[in-house]
Design a protein around this motif. Structure first.
Motif, PDB file in Angstrom:
ATOM      1  N   ALA A 140      -0.847 -10.088  -7.415  1.00 11.22           N
ATOM      2  CA  ALA A 140      -2.197 -10.203  -6.832  1.00 11.22           C
ATOM      3  C   ALA A 140      -2.815 -11.556  -7.159  1.00 11.22           C
ATOM      4  O   ALA A 140      -3.453 -12.195  -6.312  1.00 11.22           O
ATOM      5  CB  ALA A 140      -3.098  -9.083  -7.361  1.00 11.22           C
ATOM      6  N   GLU A 178       0.546 -12.267 -12.280  1.00 12.44           N
ATOM      7  CA  GLU A 178       0.969 -11.079 -11.524  1.00 12.44           C
ATOM      8  C   GLU A 178       0.803 -11.324 -10.014  1.00 12.44           C
ATOM      9  O   GLU A 178       0.055 -12.229  -9.617  1.00 12.44           O
ATOM     10  CB  GLU A 178       0.210  -9.839 -11.988  1.00 12.44           C
ATOM     11  N   VAL A 198      -8.801 -10.909  -3.585  1.00 14.50           N
ATOM     12  CA  VAL A 198      -9.891  -9.962  -3.370  1.00 14.50           C
ATOM     13  C   VAL A 198      -9.361  -8.544  -3.168  1.00 14.50           C
ATOM     14  O   VAL A 198      -8.458  -8.314  -2.360  1.00 14.50           O
ATOM     15  CB  VAL A 198     -10.728 -10.382  -2.139  1.00 14.50           C
ATOM     16  N   GLY A 199      -9.917  -7.612  -3.951  1.00 11.05           N
ATOM     17  CA  GLY A 199      -9.593  -6.192  -3.790  1.00 11.05           C
ATOM     18  C   GLY A 199     -10.886  -5.463  -3.481  1.00 11.05           C
ATOM     19  O   GLY A 199     -11.276  -5.281  -2.338  1.00 11.05           O
TER      20      GLY A 199
HETATM   21  C1  AN7 Z   1      -5.073  -9.035 -11.058  1.00 14.49           C
HETATM   22  O1  AN7 Z   1      -8.117  -2.851 -11.837  1.00 14.49           O
HETATM   23  O2  AN7 Z   1      -9.604  -3.242  -8.776  1.00 14.49           O
HETATM   24  O3  AN7 Z   1     -11.900  -8.123  -5.832  1.00 14.49           O
HETATM   25  O4  AN7 Z   1      -9.039  -1.355 -10.593  1.00 14.49           O
HETATM   26  O5  AN7 Z   1      -6.380  -6.547 -11.027  1.00 14.49           O
HETATM   27  O6  AN7 Z   1     -12.975  -7.832  -8.074  1.00 14.49           O
HETATM   28  O7  AN7 Z   1     -11.546  -6.041  -7.116  1.00 14.49           O
HETATM   29  C2  AN7 Z   1      -8.263  -4.807  -9.901  1.00 14.49           C
HETATM   30  C3  AN7 Z   1      -8.502  -5.884  -9.111  1.00 14.49           C
HETATM   31  C4  AN7 Z   1      -7.571  -9.383  -8.404  1.00 14.49           C
HETATM   32  C5  AN7 Z   1      -9.302  -7.993  -7.358  1.00 14.49           C
HETATM   33  N1  AN7 Z   1      -6.577  -9.633  -9.268  1.00 14.49           N
HETATM   34  O8  AN7 Z   1     -10.572  -8.149  -7.920  1.00 14.49           O
HETATM   35  C6  AN7 Z   1      -8.682  -2.534 -10.797  1.00 14.49           C
HETATM   36  C7  AN7 Z   1      -8.909  -3.528  -9.739  1.00 14.49           C
HETATM   37  C8  AN7 Z   1      -6.176  -8.693 -10.129  1.00 14.49           C
HETATM   38  C9  AN7 Z   1      -6.810  -7.445 -10.143  1.00 14.49           C
HETATM   39  C10 AN7 Z   1      -8.217  -8.167  -8.364  1.00 14.49           C
HETATM   40  C11 AN7 Z   1      -7.832  -7.165  -9.224  1.00 14.49           C
HETATM   41  P1  AN7 Z   1     -11.830  -7.500  -7.205  1.00 14.49           P
END
Ligand code: AN7
Length: 347
Positions: A286, A284, A183-184
């Motif tokens: 994340a 990757e 989660v981002g």
């Molecule tokens: C590999 O590219 O926010 O919780 O600007 O690239 O829907 O944000 C990327 C997020 C998880 C998180 N895994 O998803 C962007 C960006 C990868 C990601 C997330 C991102 P969100």
């Protein structure tokens, strides 16, 4: 046509005037992760989103967001990004023939993603600030200049990303018990939950899976339930302190019976190495936070044995070669002769 607009036409907000962009997104492999599953005592699958055309799950949302932008007459596209959104926006904008503006946090985007945005011809601008600031600026400019913003504040982005959940149900012939995702900005977890809810309406008697959202400990406003002004993590994709979809994601996680979890950078990198070296899947950093989260749940005794779990592996490991080479090192070089070679091979 092979992408998600063709495959899920009836579940997406399409009409006759919607251009059907297509880079063959979706249809990613659902891989049994048997060894890791055995260690955890569960039936584990990885939905390998790194196999999308630009190497991340963002393509599922971007194909719809850019198609709808064209339908609505947008002349250009803008986004802020930790990397993957920009790669995807740049590719679909190129395909559609519209200019694309990308705002990145300076010095904090993985090399592969940067190269993608540049080669697809986007106007790439590095902001001396973090992602959260870049997104504020993108939103301001988008509304002033009437540009289509294709971050996850765009409802079509999240709608397209529901297709990942649909594919999992179609392939398993039912719903998994639980899903873990990194989660981002908290868009994808919201999208997957909405996708399961939409599908559950079509198939009576089904239960939406418990959603587990995993954040990096240095950027974990949801998992730690406290604001994060200076996000920091090796998993630059999720280096986000103010998730714009935080409220909706909290709701989704609570409704599904899941929770948020924080994992350290060390745990993330360990999970990345494990997936690559034991399962043959290179994702990757994340992307691997979800797997690290599962280990944490198991250690706490909160992972019920035998559960059928899907981990969403959101992006390809090829996006971020530096994180691997800096940690594990470059190959040994030898003189080009048999003796020198044998000496190294037998060491
Ligand atoms: C590999 O590219 O926010 O919780 O600007 O690239 O829907 O944000 C990327 C997020 C998880 C998180 N895994 O998803 C962007 C960006 C990868 C990601 C997330 C991102 P969100």
């Amino acid at each position: 046509m092979s992408g998600i607009l063709a495959r899920y036409e009836l579940l997406l907000p399409l009409n006759k005037r919607t251009p059907r962009l297509d880079l063959g997104e979706g249809g990613t492999p659902l891989l049994p992760l048997s060894k890791t599953g055995e260690t955890l005592g569960i039936e584990l699958f990885g939905k390998f989103e790194g196999m999308n055309p630009t190497g991340s799950f963002k393509d599922r949302g971007m194909v719809l967001a850019v198609s709808k932008a064209l339908e609505e007459g947008a002349r250009s596209v803008i986004c802020a990004s930790t990397g993957n959104t920009s790669a995807s926006a740049a590719a679909y904008s190129a395909r559609a023939g519209v200019p694309c503006y990308v705002l990145l946090p300076a010095g904090k985007v993985a090399l592969g993603k940067l190269a993608q945005a540049v080669i697809h011809g986007a106007k790439v601008i590095a902001i001396k600030g973090d992602f959260d600031r870049a997104l504020e600026l993108a939103r301001e400019i988008a509304s002033e200049k009437k540009m289509a913003i294709v971050n996850s504040v765009n409802r079509y982005r999240l709608w397209g990303q529901r297709s990942g959940a649909w594919e999992v149900c179609d392939e398993l012939g039912g719903f998994p018990d639980a899903v873990v995702l990194p989660v981002g900005n908290a868009g994808n977890i919201t999208a997957w939950w909405a996708g399961f809810v939409q599908y559950a309406r079509l198939k009576k008697g089904t239960k939406v899976p418990s959603m587990f959202g995993v954040q990096a400990a240095g950027a974990a406003p949801l998992a730690l339930d406290s604001p994060c002004s200076y996000p920091e993590t090796v998993a630059t994709a999720i280096r986000i302190g103010k998730p714009v979809n935080g409220k909706r994601a909290r709701w989704a996680v609570r409704m599904s019976g899941g929770r948020f979890i924080a994992v350290s950078d060390e745990e993330i990198l360990k999970a990345q190495k494990l997936l690559a070296s034991r399962e043959g899947v290179f994702a990757e950093p994340a992307s691997c936070a979800g797997i690290a989260g599962l280990f944490k749940l198991a250690a706490e005794g909160s992972l019920h044995p035998g559960l059928r779990v899907v981990a969403v592996l959101t992006g390809s490991g090829l996006k971020d070669p530096n994180v691997v080479l800096e940690r594990i090192g470059h190959p040994v070089e030898v003189e080009a002769n048999r003796e020198a070679l044998m000496e190294v091979m037998e060491a």
